[in-house]
Design an enzyme around this catalytic site. Structure first.
Site, short mmCIF file in Angstrom:
data_model
loop_
_atom_site.label_atom_id
_atom_site.label_comp_id
_atom_site.label_asym_id
_atom_site.label_seq_id
_atom_site.Cartn_x
_atom_site.Cartn_y
_atom_site.Cartn_z
CE1 TYR A 197 -3.77 2.43 0.71
CE2 TYR A 197 -2.56 3.55 2.26
CZ TYR A 197 -3.65 3.24 1.35
OH TYR A 197 -4.01 4.05 1.73
CE1 TYR A 249 -9.73 9.60 0.39
CE2 TYR A 249 -9.15 11.96 -0.91
CZ TYR A 249 -8.99 10.31 -0.62
OH TYR A 249 -7.95 9.73 -0.83
#
Lengths: 317, 317, 317, 317
Positions: A197, A249
């Site tokens: 990640y 988001y």
């Protein structure tokens, strides 16, 4: 003739947008949680548009590489869907989260299943799927090769300084990974998925390279140069749907409302936006707005959508 | 010839969908919080599609009126935007809520500003804007006339039994209204906005009538019969964006992922879905899924989208 | 001789506390949500202590009446337990809430059951139990008579201006009541319980009167003058436990930590504190701290506890 | 003569309680998240009471060691307060949490500061303070020596199997520690504090030993055998206050209401309860109630409080 005119008009639009953004006094706040991001000047602005016909149109700092950060989640999601298809959805949801990108609250309420693959927790699960028990080093290589292939550009790299800085400060992501592990939704070796990640987020691309890498998403899942089916048309549409619903988001609703194009932002200030069948767009300006999305990048895409009529909600599209 | 074929094919698709839905063993749970809704049989299924050319295509119980409930929020939002334009957004947000339709939690965290106009709290604020200090009776008449005009159908009515039942049991909505009033986000006379809200939810339309009423949303805001601009093309696209982002409560992500068309559902089992430039669709089946959206209605729209390729994420659209 | 000395020492302590509080530069913020509370000067400070022997000790503005507000919840809780005993606990919990006094979030998560009888929602349920289907006017008279009897003082009144102001502005409490009604945890006629609630909060007592009214709580539930058992010893201890655990909203832990005495505060700036077997104490200063409790009142009680050793956690008590 | 009678009566009470608990059909659920805890039989019940005069009274399995788990938080809190005094409170709060023992939600809302030292996150911060940058092995030795000293018993041990099992499964605690580290509220080397935390929870004591270890808390902070001041009288009362307010997770209100004695529970089924100036009590039965506290242990303490009148809210105490 008409094509030529349209293209000339697009170049003029990009040029005007670039001029407006260069002069903008309010440029947002550059992410400062790691030194490599904090030192980037907010003066940068770049944009690249690749049309369905393959023509490339750019303005501003379109060839300066930047850290794509969360934009990388689109590419690892594609890899995870390639590997596991709809099985993925038993481990991660498909709903907007209604909260910030690194929120842990929702995880507790919903038993360790992240709301969607674009919040940090969801992306870490996706990285876990991509890793699939392999060595992180190998998986990092796979991701890099995948993005190079998508962009048809072997010059793309991962910035190891950025990756190491994130690993050294990303304790909230470590918390998220361990929290999901406590619910059984992570391979026990969370360090591996986290390493992947942190490295995928450190992918360094210019606007031109990023728009190139996104071409399959405007093209029903097919690589426009090689003709290879990266992913099925249905899954392509679903990735685009997820980008529209969750790509910014808790500013996703605002982006859909103002811009109306599937997009995915990153805290490095980049946004990849897809007009299905029409264009793959990358924009970059490092200053962020209150929701953590590129301030000028968002403005630029709103201008572009207004000027071109590119919106998935446009009847004439 | 091609048009005829396409139309014949659409009729065949609707017919096949109707047959599949008629035979579906799992039909969801009919809303039972008021007697008028509880007594409706889950066996019903109807669908109506109106194409851009004005042709009407139906299957099943397409002419049986049902209580459109929250689908009415699309029409009052249109009226509020007509009146006040973007000023509305100081009182209601544009983000998916990430929680259930009648949640009060988000209101507390965000100072009495509802997340979007399609959760109950947001729709009550919209009704307050539509009421605008007038008598509820007059505003109810305005809403009814507006929907009749949209549908070109004077036979549309409001079911007063339903409205009165909702007023007699809708204490959570009374709570939401008073809660927002405590933050100064409602006219002090909350009873008026609530009366309007309960009556707009009691609008009774068939699938055919509802699809007719939704035509302006596929048509850039213009009434296709009268040519009147109901609302601007930009605001039309924004209403469609809000429907996609927030139209199915916390099942909106799933709906966008599976169906990919802007839609608004109601607990009466109806869904209005808009394919910009292509079609206005209404579907109805009273049984609800776990998120409070019509179970078979959602399935039917997924089938229809698959069969027709109607999706805002479809490159060929 | 020893008793005289102890009493003299207590008077000296109160006198010193009064002098310190009179000189305190930081006095907190007076509640301003209704005019009657906003106009009270933050300069006030009063304290009254009634010992088990019946002796009364005061300092400062101990005879100035003030609005006791939420302190009244102790008295209505006593009345509700008199009526229904432990059945009450099916409608209201006994745990600290971990959130603000007027929070609606917890209600949603726990199905309309308030965490404890001292947050607003819980006190409204208690008022509903006290009302018990009667006329609000009659129940208001009952509460007034009950408090007069406890204090042995017929001069105590309810300030109707305060009650009417609260009714005219208390929309959040109206929201809480309707929200609980939607879960079936209120009599449908919520207006009655709210009217009682607004009036009990408007009870106007001086520190002397309030300390007198609290005597039964230091005396195992028995009225010290009449010998009447107001409530059982076991329930008395439980009321004191609830005061310690929940009497200062989300500042209860801090109060228990610093003062260590069961107490109940109100936004009028009053606090009733009980040292079981020893003392009934009332303190008043209108300025509030960040948690909504009297700033100087809290300091004064901490000083008093330090000077006297009064703490339920003191081994020598 | 009176003392003898009182003591005889206490022995009779304990004997009766033991008989009742031995026969209880509903014994709660043994914690099963690590094998070492899961294999303990729910048939166990033990109780030990140490009075202020030093006399020891036991019944049932009072000499069987068990894993004290979270009860250990009382001892490390004492050590942290010895080291840093009230500075500790800048890193951990003193309010009841209103949520489960391992909740991460509150941490997010309050910027990485745990609500109190008895929820897991708070106890991990306390362990970090106790560790103070030292080697975990050394700090573990310090804690073990401290508890042995408190109990005047060198036979007390730490069960390394339990500690290792917890380390191997305690990912949620790893998440909590990293989450707090992301807010700067943990030493970067979280592994050390976690190692200490897992080992302190694995302390293995019998009821007799645990009641012995708790004597200083009934004795104003002084070790009754050595006369050493373990901690000041004021801090002792504050630890007891914290135990009452927060010692039973979100069952603390219920425990204060029913039992009225400061207590701290652990998932091993043990509870340490302190009657200031009177008694140090340890009870153990492995089956837990819905809030994660020993089911029969809680019942036994309620019986004991009723029979002895031990309650901090008792006027005659």
């Amino acid at each position: 003739v008409e094509v030529v005119e349209r293209v000339n008009r697009l170049d003029a639009i990009l040029s005007a947008i670039n001029a407006e953004m260069a002069a903008a006094p309010e440029r947002g706040t550059v992410a400062d949680y790691i030194p490599s991001l904090a030192k980037v000047s907010p003066d940068h602005f770049g944009i690249a548009v690749i049309l369905a016909d393959g023509s490339i149109h750019t303005a501003g700092d379109a060839d300066t590489p930047f850290s794509i950060q969360s934009v990388s989640k689109v590419f690892t999601l594609t890899m995870a869907l390639q590997k596991h298809g709809d099985e993925l959805w038993s481990r991660v949801g498909r709903e907007p989260s209604g909260s910030a990108f690194n929120s842990i609250v929702q995880l507790e309420n919903e038993g360790g299943i992240p709301r969607n693959p674009f919040i940090n927790a969801g992306a870490i699960v996706v990285s876990d799927v991509v890793l699939d028990g392999a060595e992180p080093r190998a998986a990092i290589g796979d991701v890099l090769r995948f993005v190079r292939m998508l962009a048809s550009d072997e010059a793309i790299t991962i910035d190891n300084d950025v990756a190491n800085s994130e690993a050294a400060t990303g304790f909230r992501n470590v918390a998220l990974a361990n929290y999901m592990k406590s619910f059984g939704n992570m391979d026990p070796y969370v360090e591996g998925a986290l390493k992947l990640y942190f490295h995928q987020c450190a992918l360094s691309l210019s606007c031109r390279q990023l728009a190139m890498a996104g071409r399959y998403l405007m093209n029903d899942g097919t690589h426009p140069q090689t003709g290879e089916a990266i992913i099925s048309p249905l899954l392509t549409r679903r990735i685009n749907a997820l980008m529209l619903m969750c790509g910014h988001y808790d500013g996703s609703g605002e982006f859909a409302f103002r811009v109306g194009i599937p997009g995915k932002s990153g805290v490095g200030g980049g946004i990849l936006a897809i007009v299905p069948g029409r264009a793959s767009i990358a924009v970059w300006s490092p200053g962020l707005n209150a929701r953590g999305n590129s301030k000028l990048g968002t403005h630029a895409l709103e201008r572009l959508a207004d000027a071109t009529g590119w919106s998935v909600f446009m009847p004439t599209l």
